[in-house]
Enzyme design. Structure first.
Site, PDB file in Angstrom:
ATOM      1  N   ARG A  27       1.202  -1.297   0.195  1.00  0.00           N
ATOM      2  CA  ARG A  27      -0.088   0.034   0.331  1.00  0.00           C
ATOM      3  C   ARG A  27       0.383   1.343  -0.093  1.00  0.00           C
ATOM      4  NH1 ARG A  27      -2.705  -4.009   1.812  1.00  0.00           N
ATOM      5  NH2 ARG A  27      -5.228  -4.388   2.222  1.00  0.00           N
ATOM      6  N   GLN A 169      -8.429  -7.112   0.170  1.00  0.00           N
ATOM      7  CA  GLN A 169      -7.898  -6.799  -1.283  1.00  0.00           C
ATOM      8  C   GLN A 169      -9.449  -6.900  -2.154  1.00  0.00           C
ATOM      9  OE1 GLN A 169      -5.586 -10.509  -2.635  1.00  0.00           O
ATOM     10  NE2 GLN A 169      -4.076 -10.436  -1.384  1.00  0.00           N
ATOM     11  N   ASP A 313      -4.512 -15.311   7.292  1.00  0.00           N
ATOM     12  CA  ASP A 313      -2.524 -16.218   7.036  1.00  0.00           C
ATOM     13  C   ASP A 313      -1.740 -16.718   7.752  1.00  0.00           C
ATOM     14  OD1 ASP A 313      -3.032 -14.703   4.781  1.00  0.00           O
ATOM     15  OD2 ASP A 313      -2.021 -12.895   5.137  1.00  0.00           O
TER      16      ASP A 313
HETATM   17  C1  S3P Z   1      -4.470  -8.710   1.881  1.00  0.00           C
HETATM   18  C2  S3P Z   1      -5.886  -9.413   2.327  1.00  0.00           C
HETATM   19  C3  S3P Z   1      -5.416 -10.925   2.289  1.00  0.00           C
HETATM   20  C4  S3P Z   1      -3.998 -11.503   2.789  1.00  0.00           C
HETATM   21  C5  S3P Z   1      -2.958 -11.513   2.153  1.00  0.00           C
HETATM   22  C6  S3P Z   1      -2.617  -9.868   1.856  1.00  0.00           C
HETATM   23  C7  S3P Z   1      -4.071  -7.491   1.956  1.00  0.00           C
HETATM   24  O1  S3P Z   1      -6.230 -11.903   1.641  1.00  0.00           O
HETATM   25  O2  S3P Z   1      -4.753 -12.705   2.926  1.00  0.00           O
HETATM   26  O3  S3P Z   1      -2.115 -12.042   3.088  1.00  0.00           O
HETATM   27  O4  S3P Z   1      -2.888  -7.061   1.922  1.00  0.00           O
HETATM   28  O5  S3P Z   1      -5.033  -6.666   1.750  1.00  0.00           O
HETATM   29  P1  S3P Z   1      -7.506 -11.564   0.862  1.00  0.00           P
HETATM   30  O6  S3P Z   1      -8.141  -9.861   1.151  1.00  0.00           O
HETATM   31  O7  S3P Z   1      -8.013 -12.013   0.303  1.00  0.00           O
HETATM   32  O8  S3P Z   1      -8.007 -11.830   3.058  1.00  0.00           O
END
Ligand code: S3P
Length: 433
Positions: A27, A169, A313
């Site tokens: 980000r 995400q 995670d």
């Molecule tokens: C993340 C969101 C999570 C996580 C990934 C990193 C992020 O995924 O599992 O390792 O940086 O926004 P999801 O948004 O698919 O849950």
């Protein structure tokens, strides 16, 4: 890459500073690229995943240079990105692909996002569908997976999207697209996912409303970002220290954002001795140092459903921990694990079973009966978090554990082998590549 892990009779001791937070690093690079002026980023994670985002942003016009341990990024402004001359390679990183897709959907040019074999199997309709509702034009492979061909439309409409999954995400992708859309864009989710994007946008001068909406037409202004250590990387060492008798380990500068700290709640509920000291803030992100002492075998628990997004995670290492705890650990509501860098439920179940662990696999989780574990051979299946979890569990096995499929550890934690050795663990690289 193949590693041999453990067993070690030695406790873990000393101090470690985990590498920079991966989510926050992606980000920081994206927002700094969209900002006007020069941003300083302190503690950026130097890993393959973050490099994918850095390289893509460079192809779009951002420039950067090192200044000691910091990075100085010259952003191009929200409307200053240039059309890339080639496809943007996201490697193994779902975060890089999904977040950048939000930005690229709103550009007045076309772009293509590609990835490796694992990323090419991951679902993208979860972003393509809501982006299309905003007016974006994106093509995927027939299975709804990458590559993404983005036609670009600078006339997006803001939306309120009720996401069926708790996914940061998806949420971040839409908020980034929302920076360019007409009106407000916000996302509601079944359970709250990590909120780093919402926390970071205001520091770049973009306020969010009370309900978490961004308004189109915002301008980002360069800033100074301090990236906390990654709690998801620290988790491997928390688990190792609570498992290995005699251990006493301090983990410095760990990010403690309340949408990410489920691992701490789980360890405490299982009976671990954990102390958080020196709490402080890096911008809007909470940070602290964690002292962990071994206190005997942990007790299996039933992980409460509302905790799942805050430890999603960490579930591979929690599964490993459950295998050497007393009694039953029950994990449910984690069907998202099936569409991570690998099918993490299946990969962990196969590895744990081959180490002698009794478990039952469910579509959305696993029941794990703690007991003794044996060495032998397991496959991390090219998934960084599964591979590191097996390396930690190997420390307690009755003989050497050969862990195959470790190559992608570098996507999130390039210093893992070094850090595990320096804390007193036993891990040997037997084949690279
Ligand atoms: C993340 C969101 C999570 C996580 C990934 C990193 C992020 O995924 O599992 O390792 O940086 O926004 P999801 O948004 O698919 O849950």
């Amino acid at each position: 890459m193949i590693l041999t892990a453990g067993p070690t009779g030695a406790p873990l001791s000393g101090e470690l500073t985990p590498p920079g937070d991966k989510s926050i690093s992606h980000r920081a690079v994206i927002l700094a690229s969209l900002a006007t002026g020069q941003s300083r980023i302190e503690g950026l994670l130097d890993s393959e995943d973050v490099r994918a985002t850095v390289n893509a942003c460079r192809q779009l016009g951002m420039t950067l240079r090192e200044d000691g341990d910091d990075l100085l990024l010259d952003g191009v402004g929200v409307h200053g990105l240039s059309a890339p001359l080639a496809a943007l390679d996201m490697g193994n990183s779902g975060t890089a692909m999904r977040l950048l897709a939000g930005v690229l959907a709103a550009q007045p040019f076309c772009s293509e996002l590609i990835g490796d074999r694992s990323l090419n199997a991951r679902p993208m309709r979860r972003i393509v569908h809501p982006l299309a509702l905003m007016g974006a034009r994106i093509q995927t492979a027939e299975s709804g997976t990458p590559p993404l061909l983005i036609s670009g439309n600078s006339q997006l409409q803001g939306i309120h999207y009720k996401s069926p999954v708790a996914s940061a995400q998806v949420k971040s992708c839409l908020l980034l697209a929302g920076l360019y859309a007409q009106g407000e864009t916000w996302v509601s989710e079944p359970r709250k996912s990590r909120d780093h994007t919402e926390k970071m946008l205001p520091s770049f001068g973009v306020p969010l409303t009370d309900h978490g909406a961004v308004s189109g037409g915002s301008r980002l202004i360069a800033t100074h970002v301090r990236v906390p250590g990654d709690i998801s990387s620290a988790a491997f060492f928390m688990a190792a220290a609570v498992m290995l008798p005699g251990s006493s380990l301090t983990l410095n500068k760990v990010g403690l954002n309340e949408t990410r700290d489920g691992i701490i709640r789980v360890l405490e509920a299982m009976g671990a001795d954990l102390q958080i000291v020196n709490r402080r803030m890096y911008g809007e992100e909470a940070v602290g140092d964690i002292l962990i002492r071994h206190k005997g075998r942990l007790q299996g628990i039933d992980i409460p459903l509302p905790w799942i997004p805050s430890l999603i995670d960490e579930l591979p290492i929690i599964m490993a921990l459950a295998a050497v705890s007393d009694g039953l650990t029950r994990i449910r509501g984690a069907e998202e694990l099936r569409v991570k860098e690998s099918d993490r439920i299946a990969v962990m179940a196969r590895g744990l079973e081959s180490m002698g662990v009794r478990l039952t696999e469910y579509p959305d989780g696993m029941d794990i009966e703690g007991g003794a574990i044996r060495g032998g051979r397991v496959d991390g299946a090219g998934d960084h978090r599964c591979a590191m979890s097996f390396c930690i569990l190997g420390q307690l096995a009755d003989s050497d554990l050969e862990v195959r499929g470790c190559g992608n550890i570098d996507t999130s934690y390039p210093g893992f082998v070094h850090d595990l050795k320096s804390a007193g663990g036993r891990v040997v690289r037997i084949k690279s590549g």
